[in-house]
Structures are given as C-alpha cells and as structure tokens.
Enzyme design. Structure first.
Site, PDB file in Angstrom:
ATOM      1  N   CYS A  54       0.325 -12.184  -5.628  1.00 58.90           N
ATOM      2  CA  CYS A  54       0.026 -12.087  -4.196  1.00 58.90           C
ATOM      3  C   CYS A  54      -1.024 -13.092  -3.728  1.00 58.90           C
ATOM      4  CB  CYS A  54      -0.451 -10.683  -3.858  1.00 58.90           C
ATOM      5  SG  CYS A  54       0.473  -9.371  -4.650  1.00 58.90           S
TER       6      CYS A  54
ATOM      7  N   SER B 143       3.535   3.400   0.241  1.00 58.95           N
ATOM      8  CA  SER B 143       3.653   1.948   0.237  1.00 58.95           C
ATOM      9  C   SER B 143       4.549   1.504   1.375  1.00 58.95           C
ATOM     10  CB  SER B 143       4.246   1.498  -1.099  1.00 58.95           C
ATOM     11  OG  SER B 143       4.729   0.183  -1.017  1.00 58.95           O
TER      12      SER B 143
END
Length: 576
Positions: free
Chosen positions: A56, A479
């Site tokens: 990420c 999530s």
C-alpha cells in the site's frame, strides 16, 4: 504574493530561522547541506506514511521525491519526514487489527507534533493505506497550514482464471477452502497472483474511497486519486502537488477555507455514489471535528440516502480503481454528480479555484462501463445506508452496494459472540445456521479497544456461499472489502452498556436497510432487567497505546475521535 518574496516574519519557520538567537538552529540546517537562500525560504513538510509492511505505502517515498522537486521549483524548501501506518490487510483477522483505527489518530498526532516541533510553514501529505488517508487529512485541517493531500495510488489488479482479482478474493477464497470447495494448491496459486504491484487495495475499499473523498472535498489536485501506484504519471501529480502547496502558501489559502460543511457534504456524496466503504461514515465526522464542524454518522447517512449509486466497482460491482481511472476517473464521477445537482460546485479547492471550475471541461465518456449516467443508476439511493432503532439508538451503517432489493430486509434469531475470534471460529467450523443474525460485540472503539474490522469473518461467510443467508452486526467495523448484510458501527457500543450488550441468543433482530431501521424485538421490561444485571467487561489492555486510546476515544457516531477538536481550541498552529 510572489513565491520568491515571502515575508518570513509571518510564517511559523521564523521561529527556527530568523535572527541571531537562531544561529544554533541554522547551524543544523547547514549541516544538512542547506544554503542560506534555502534557509530563508518557506519550509514545507513533506510527510509520508511509507513503510515496508505491505504494498500500500511502498511507492510513497518515490512520489515524495517528486513532491520535493515541485516545492523547490516554486522557491520552497522541502523537509521530508515519515509517520507510522498500520496496514489493514496485514493486521486483519487477529489482535493486530486493534491497532488499525488507533493508528489514524496517531498519524494525525505525529504529523502535528513534527510540524509544531520544527515550525514548518506548509504541508504535503502522502498516504496509501486505509487509516493513513484520513489521518493525514485530519492533521492538515487541525494544523490549518496551507496543505495538499496526495494519494499514493492503487494496486494493479491480479489475474486468476481469466478474471481480475484483488486481495478480497483471497480472503473470500479462505471461506471456500474451509467449506471444502477449494484445494490447497488453488488457494496458493491465487495468493501468488492477486497482488501484482505496489499500491493500495484496488476495489472501492477504504483507501480508494478516501482517495475519492480527497478530490471531492478539494484537498487533492483533480485527477490525483486515479492513476495506479506504479504509473509514472503519479510522479507528475506529485510534482504538481509540490508547486500547488506553494501557491496556496503565497495566497494564504488554508485547509479550513476548503474543508467546509459543503465540502464535507460533497465528500459524503462521492462515498455513496461510488459504493464506497462504510468507514467513510467514521472518517468524515472525524475530519469535520478537526475543523469544529458537527457532522455525525447520521447526518452523513442522510446524504448517502439521497445520493444515487452510479459506479460499478468491487466489492459490490465488477471493476477496480484502474478501470475507473481509464474510464475517466474521479473527475468524471464528480462531473456527473455536479451536473445532476448533487454537489456544491462553489467549494474552494487546492487549485485555488472552485470545484465547478475544476470540472468545467470534463466530459462524460459514453464508451465505458464503469460509471453510469444518472438516468440509469445502479441504484437510486447510495451504496451505503445509515440505520437507527432500538438496537442502535446512536446509529449504525451498512453497505448495500451490489445487494438485490429483496435482500435489504432481514429478520432472525441472534447468535452472540463476545469477540471476533469466537465468531470466526464458529464460521470456520460451520457452527451456525442459515437465517441467524450473528452478533459480534465488545469490539467497539472502547471495548475492543480499537474497533476492529471483521473482513476475515465476513469474507469466510461469503466464500462459504452464506453471505446472503445470514446477517452480521457489530459495534466494530467492516472492511471496505466486505459484502453481504453486515451492519457495523452499532452504537452505543457494548462496552458502555448499549443495547447490543443486552442481546441474548435467540432474541429476534429485524434489519430494514430500505427504511433505515434496526430493532431488537424484546420487551423493554425484559431489557431493563438485563441492564440491571449487566456489568462492564475489563479489556486485557491495562497499559500502553491501546489502553491510552480506550481512555480517550469517543463514540463511533462522532468519528471515534480522541480530543476535543476545533471547537475547543484556543489557538491554531498556523497562527503561531
């Protein structure tokens, strides 16, 4: 004001660069190779959440160098620093996830402390993972120095058996594996190809949701949220961001000039229109809090309810961020919404122009399949819905993007678990029944502590083919990759004695996402007896960062914030 003629007497960096009493400070700058000219220029913090925890944030350091080039080209002196980040994909499904939401506030605090300690005049913040995006934006609004946000970009899609895949496909494959529908070899083959590059999760999960927010709210340059992390075009946006922050500094345009009530409403619209993460309902109130603006979960949810869902992105849809970028990007989605009257076009942005001015030349691309016209939306209401009722007096939230209309109501007996681990074990062993409402409690901001996401559990349910056959509610979070009838942010949370703490196995729970209600079908007299016998639970965290977080954190409805916010402040850093 020309960038080369800044009056240092009005900038924070005067405290570390100007006058004979600052000779010791200047000696440090000479030690790092700065020239006298560079010391006399404005100091711009270039903050990144770079680390090697996951893909990420791995591209952020590269992009930071381009930001610094832009700052230098506009007669500023960049000062690079890193802050922490906790990557949800690695923290998911174990005790590490308790650190995730807490990291958002640590990021905001650490950027604030670095800026304060070194008296930087402006800020460019780069972030790539779920909590790092809102954390960085919160710090910008809190400090109120001229600031530009820069997303690190999304990952490229993986390819498996002729289809694009993301890391969420791997989480769901774990459920297929536990159900006996996938062999070890196939699971291994999928995990090896699902994530082929640097960048944040590719679907419209939390990182890409908040990247869209950064453009809609005006803190990021138009187009900067779109290009995937490996693309060299990101470096062009990074350099432009460095130049842009110097323009903002020259014209004294600050984050609170940009992040207004209207801008926050625009941000809520883009979350709903793209089928974004329910975490948007947590982070937007937290960003608003930094500016002293009241904008809670239920106010955000009202905007979600009125906004059409027009973007076909995973997990509820078919495409990923790269596809949206190629179709026309966030700017095209914003243009569709602006033309339809869903956005405030007069909001100021980091370009120095209004949102409407930024979008005036954007055209709808009819030769793409990702963004739908308002005349033919995927759904007339947003992909995220707020709920309220006897089970959640302070509200709750559910992602309905991709769900069939006849699946928006669910009623069934409760099956209670006092931690995610207990529920995941039952799901993994198929020790639950179709039609049940699985309740995961004591996972709220205080009770967890840390308000964990439940992706491992929800993905396992979906992988077992049970995603639409049970419901799941929690005072924790889900999530952005979660799909199925999963209700999060239930408040008040169990740790403070909210109704979710009083549920017993077999109690009937009714959820109506179409009408926005969630109710516990138990007589109030019965609940009063249970409430009288209820006792708070002690967490296992009696010291350290998570203990500290549990003492400070507020309700999910107001963003799970940890300090009094803009309304209480007596001075703003930018004005020192």
């Amino acid at each position: 004001m020309d960038a080369k003629t800044f009056d240092k007497s009005k900038l924070p960096s005067r405290h570390v660069t100007v006058g004979p009493e600052r000779a010791p400070h200047r000696s440090y700058y000479y030690a790092m190779g700065l020239t006298e000219e560079e010391i006399n220029q404005p100091f711009v913090g270039v903050a990144t959440c770079w680390n090697e925890a996951a893909p990420c944030n791995i591209a952020l350091m590269r992009q930071a160098q381009s930001v610094k080039k832009g700052v230098k080209a506009a007669a500023g002196t960049p000062r690079e620093f890193c802050t922490i980040t906790v990557t949800d994909g690695i923290a998911m499904g174990h005790q590490g996830m308790k650190s995730s939401l807490a990291s958002r506030d640590v990021i905001a605090d650490s950027v604030e402390l670095t800026m304060r300690g070194h008296c930087y005049d402006a800020l460019v913040g780069l972030a790539g993972c779920d909590k790092s995006l809102p954390g960085m934006m919160m710090s910008m609004v809190r400090l109120n120095v001229p600031s530009v946000f820069m997303y690190g970009g999304s990952i490229l899609p993986g390819h498996f058996k002729g289809k694009d895949v993301t890391v969420v496909d791997v989480f769901e494959a774990v459920g297929q594996h536990s159900a006996g529908n996938m062999e070890d070899e196939e699971l291994h083959a999928l995990e090896c190809v699902a994530c082929p590059s640097a960048g944040a999760c590719g679907g419209q999960f939390t990182a890409n949701t908040m990247a869209c927010v950064s453009e809609a709210m005006g803190l990021a340059l138009p187009g900067s949220a779109g290009a995937p992390a490996p693309y060299e075009s990101r470096d062009e946006y990074a350099e432009a961001s460095g130049r842009a922050v110097m323009h903002l500094l020259a014209n004294n345009i600050r984050p609170r000039d940009i992040v207004t009530r209207k801008a926050l409403e625009n941000a809520a619209v883009i979350v709903a229109a793209t089928g974004g993460s329910t975490n948007g309902g947590l982070h937007l109130p937290a960003i608003a809090h930094e500016a002293g603006i009241d904008f809670d979960l239920m106010e955000v949810a009202e905007i979600f309810k009125k906004t059409p869902y027009i973007t076909d992105l995973k997990p509820g849809g078919n495409y990923v961020a790269k596809d949206l970028h190629e179709a026309g990007g966030v700017s095209m989605v914003l243009k569709v919404l602006l033309d339809g009257g869903y956005l405030h076009g007069d909001c100021l942005t980091v370009t120095g122009q209004s949102l409407a001015d930024n979008l005036k030349d954007v055209k709808f691309n009819p030769d793409q399949k990702v963004v739908y016209p308002l005349s033919n939306p995927l759904s007339p209401t947003g992909g995220v819905v707020g709920l309220q009722g006897s089970l959640a007096p302070d509200g709750a939230i559910v992602k309905v993007a991709g769900m069939e209309k006849d699946h928006l109501r669910f009623s069934g007996p409760a099956r209670c678990f006092d931690s995610e681990e207990e529920c995941f074990e039952a799901v993994d062993k198929r020790q639950y029944k179709e039609g049940e409402v699985l309740v995961i409690r004591y996972e709220g901001p205080k009770g967890g502590p840390g308000m964990r996401e439940m992706l491992s559990t929800t993905a396992a349910l979906y992988g077992q083919g049970m995603g639409d056959k049970v419901a799941l509610i929690t005072d924790g979070r889900f999530s952005g990759g979660t799909r199925g009838f999963c209700i999060g942010h239930v408040g008040p949370e169990a740790a403070v004695g909210g109704p979710i703490a009083l549920i017993e196995d077999g109690d009937i729970i009714t959820i109506d996402a179409e009408n926005g209600t969630i109710d516990l079908e138990v007589d109030e007299a019965v609940l009063e007896k249970r409430r009288a016998n209820w006792k708070p639970r002690e967490t296992m965290y009696a010291s350290g960062a998570l203990w500290k977080y549990a003492q400070l954190v507020g309700t999910a409805r107001k963003g799970a914030v940890t300090h009094p916010g803009g309304k209480a402040e007596k001075h703003v850093y930018a004005d020192i």
